[in-house]
Write an enzyme that holds these catalytic residues in place. Structure first.
Site, mmCIF file in Angstrom:
data_model
loop_
_atom_site.group_PDB
_atom_site.id
_atom_site.type_symbol
_atom_site.label_atom_id
_atom_site.label_comp_id
_atom_site.label_asym_id
_atom_site.label_seq_id
_atom_site.Cartn_x
_atom_site.Cartn_y
_atom_site.Cartn_z
ATOM 1 N N GLU A 1 -29.803 -3.063 -36.611
ATOM 2 C CA GLU A 1 -29.195 -3.214 -37.943
ATOM 3 C C GLU A 1 -29.925 -2.360 -38.969
ATOM 4 O O GLU A 1 -29.327 -1.864 -39.924
ATOM 5 C CB GLU A 1 -29.186 -4.704 -38.330
ATOM 6 C CG GLU A 1 -28.125 -5.473 -37.546
ATOM 7 C CD GLU A 1 -28.461 -6.925 -37.261
ATOM 8 O OE1 GLU A 1 -29.314 -7.502 -37.957
ATOM 9 O OE2 GLU A 1 -27.857 -7.489 -36.309
ATOM 10 N N HIS B 1 -34.994 -2.560 -35.584
ATOM 11 C CA HIS B 1 -33.799 -3.311 -35.168
ATOM 12 C C HIS B 1 -32.566 -2.435 -35.389
ATOM 13 O O HIS B 1 -32.510 -1.651 -36.335
ATOM 14 C CB HIS B 1 -33.699 -4.616 -35.985
ATOM 15 C CG HIS B 1 -32.679 -5.556 -35.420
ATOM 16 N ND1 HIS B 1 -31.325 -5.397 -35.658
ATOM 17 C CD2 HIS B 1 -32.797 -6.638 -34.616
ATOM 18 C CE1 HIS B 1 -30.671 -6.367 -35.016
ATOM 19 N NE2 HIS B 1 -31.544 -7.124 -34.372
ATOM 20 N N GLY C 1 -24.439 -10.327 -31.470
ATOM 21 C CA GLY C 1 -23.533 -11.134 -32.284
ATOM 22 C C GLY C 1 -22.076 -11.075 -31.851
ATOM 23 O O GLY C 1 -21.171 -11.309 -32.649
ATOM 24 N N GLU D 1 -31.963 -4.324 -26.861
ATOM 25 C CA GLU D 1 -30.804 -4.984 -27.459
ATOM 26 C C GLU D 1 -29.631 -4.000 -27.493
ATOM 27 O O GLU D 1 -29.537 -3.179 -28.423
ATOM 28 C CB GLU D 1 -31.108 -5.423 -28.892
ATOM 29 C CG GLU D 1 -32.234 -6.415 -29.016
ATOM 30 C CD GLU D 1 -32.125 -7.245 -30.303
ATOM 31 O OE1 GLU D 1 -32.082 -8.467 -30.178
ATOM 32 O OE2 GLU D 1 -32.054 -6.665 -31.394
ATOM 33 N N ASN E 1 -34.940 -14.368 -34.246
ATOM 34 C CA ASN E 1 -34.739 -13.480 -35.395
ATOM 35 C C ASN E 1 -33.665 -14.102 -36.280
ATOM 36 O O ASN E 1 -32.487 -14.060 -35.940
ATOM 37 C CB ASN E 1 -34.314 -12.088 -34.904
ATOM 38 C CG ASN E 1 -33.992 -11.153 -36.058
ATOM 39 O OD1 ASN E 1 -34.265 -11.461 -37.224
ATOM 40 N ND2 ASN E 1 -33.400 -10.009 -35.742
ATOM 41 N N SER F 1 -26.623 -11.836 -27.870
ATOM 42 C CA SER F 1 -25.824 -13.016 -27.516
ATOM 43 C C SER F 1 -26.500 -13.895 -26.454
ATOM 44 O O SER F 1 -25.831 -14.444 -25.575
ATOM 45 C CB SER F 1 -24.421 -12.598 -27.063
ATOM 46 O OG SER F 1 -23.760 -11.888 -28.099
ATOM 47 N N LYS G 1 -32.684 -13.207 -39.162
ATOM 48 C CA LYS G 1 -31.970 -12.228 -40.007
ATOM 49 C C LYS G 1 -31.915 -12.746 -41.445
ATOM 50 O O LYS G 1 -32.861 -13.388 -41.895
ATOM 51 C CB LYS G 1 -30.595 -11.926 -39.404
ATOM 52 C CG LYS G 1 -30.713 -11.525 -37.920
ATOM 53 C CD LYS G 1 -29.473 -10.947 -37.332
ATOM 54 C CE LYS G 1 -29.735 -10.578 -35.877
ATOM 55 N NZ LYS G 1 -28.614 -9.917 -35.225
#
Ligand code: 13P
Length: 255
Positions: free
Chosen positions: A102, A100, A178, A172, A10, A217, A12
Site C-alpha cells: 500500500e 508494504h 484484502g 504479500e 497489521n 487474506s 492499517k
C-alpha cells in the site's frame, strides 16, 4: 534450521488509542504462556496508538511485541508529518513494517527508499519486516520471481550477513491482500523458497535465519496450511487481526 514462528497483526488505518487498549487487552486474555513460547506475536497499531499500547503491554507484562506500520528514513529534521526510527525505538517498538504494497503503490515508495528505511530501522536495533509481492499484472506476465528477487535484493542492498540474519521478510502477493483470494500454500512455499535461496546466495547463513512470513487474506481457516510449509515462518495479518478472537485463533494455528 529452526526459526520461531512470528504472527504480526497489521491494523492499517484502524483503531484509535482507546480501541487499541481494549484490543491489546482482549488479545492478551486469549493467549497464554505456552503460546508465547511457541510463537512470537506482534501488533502494529497506527502511530497515534503506539504509546497507549506500550503502556498496557508494559504495565500488564504482556509478551506481545509492538510493531510500527512505517517509518521515515532520516533520524530527524524538517519532514512535516513524518516519524523517525529513533522516536519508535523510544516507544519500545520491536518491529517496523517497511515497503508494504500500500505504501509502494499509494505513496510511491521504491526499492531504494525501502533500503534506506531498513537501514534506519536496523540502526535503532529494531527489526524491519520487509514486504515484497507481485501485482496481478506482474503475475499474469510471468514476472513473479523476478519482481520478488528485485524487491528483496533492493531492500537488502549493502547489509551485512549478520544484519540479514535478524530480518523478517513478508511475502504479500498484492492481489491476495484484502480480497479473500488467498494464495495457494504450495505456490507460496515455492516462491518463498526461491527468495530464501536468493538471500542465502548473497548473504550465506544469514538467509537460513531470515523469517519469511506470508500475508494476504490469512484467517483461522487457512493459517494451518501455510504453517505446514517448510519455508513459511508465520503471517502478516490484516483484516483478521482486527478482531482479537480471530487473531488469537490465527496465532494458535495448531489448536
Ligand atoms: P489482509 O490480511 O486483510 O488480506 O491484509 C494483508 C496485509 O496487507 C497485511 O499487511
Amino acid at each position: 534450521m529452526s526459526r520461531k514462528p512470528l504472527m504480526v497483526g497489521n491494523w492499517k488505518m484502524h483503531a484509535n488509542h482507546l480501541e487499541t487498549i481494549q484490543m491489546v487487552q482482549k488479545l492478551s486474555y486469549r493467549l497464554d504462556g505456552p503460546d508465547f513460547d511457541r510463537v512470537d506475536v506482534a501488533v502494529a497499531p497506527p502511530f497515534t496508538a503506539l504509546r497507549s499500547a506500550q503502556t498496557v503491554l508494559e504495565a500488564d507484562r504482556i509478551p506481545i511485541s509492538l510493531a510500527a506500520q512505517n517509518v521515515h528514513q532520516e533520524s530527524e529534521g524538517a519532514f512535516t508529518g513524518e516519524i523517525s526510527a529513533t522516536m519508535l525505538a523510544k516507544l519500545s517498538v520491536s518491529y517496523v513494517i517497511v515497503g508494504h504494497s500500500e505504501r509502494r503503490s499509494q505513496f510511491l515508495e521504491d526499492d531504494a527508499l525501502v533500503n534506506r528505511k531498513v537501514k534506519a530501522v536496523l540502526a535503532e536495533d529494531m527489526t524491519p519486516v520487509i514486504c515484497v509481492g507481485e501485482t496481478l499484472d506482474e503475475r499474469e506476465a510471468g514476472q513473479t520471481d523476478e519482481v520478488l528477487i528485485r524487491q528483496i535484493s533492493g531492500a537488502l542492498k549493502n547489509l551485512t550477513p549478520d544484519q540479514v540474519a535478524g530480518l523478517v521478510v513478508a511475502y504479500e502477493p498484492v492481489w491476495a491482500i484484502g480480497t479473500a483470494h488467498s494464495a495457494e500454500p504450495d505456490d507460496v512455499q515455492e516462491r518463498v523458497q526461491r527468495c530464501r535461496v536468493a538471500v542465502v546466495d548473497s548473504f550465506a547463513d544469514g538467509g537460513e535465519h531470515v523469517r519469511i512470513l506470508y500475508g494476504g487474506s490469512v484467517n483461522p481457516g487457512n493459517i494451518g496450511s501455510y504453517m505446514a510449509k517448510r519455508d513459511i515462518d508465520g503471517a502478516l495479518v490484516g483484516g483478521a487481526s482486527l478482531d482479537p478472537d480471530t487473531f488469537a485463533m490465527v496465532v494458535r494455528y495448531w489448536a
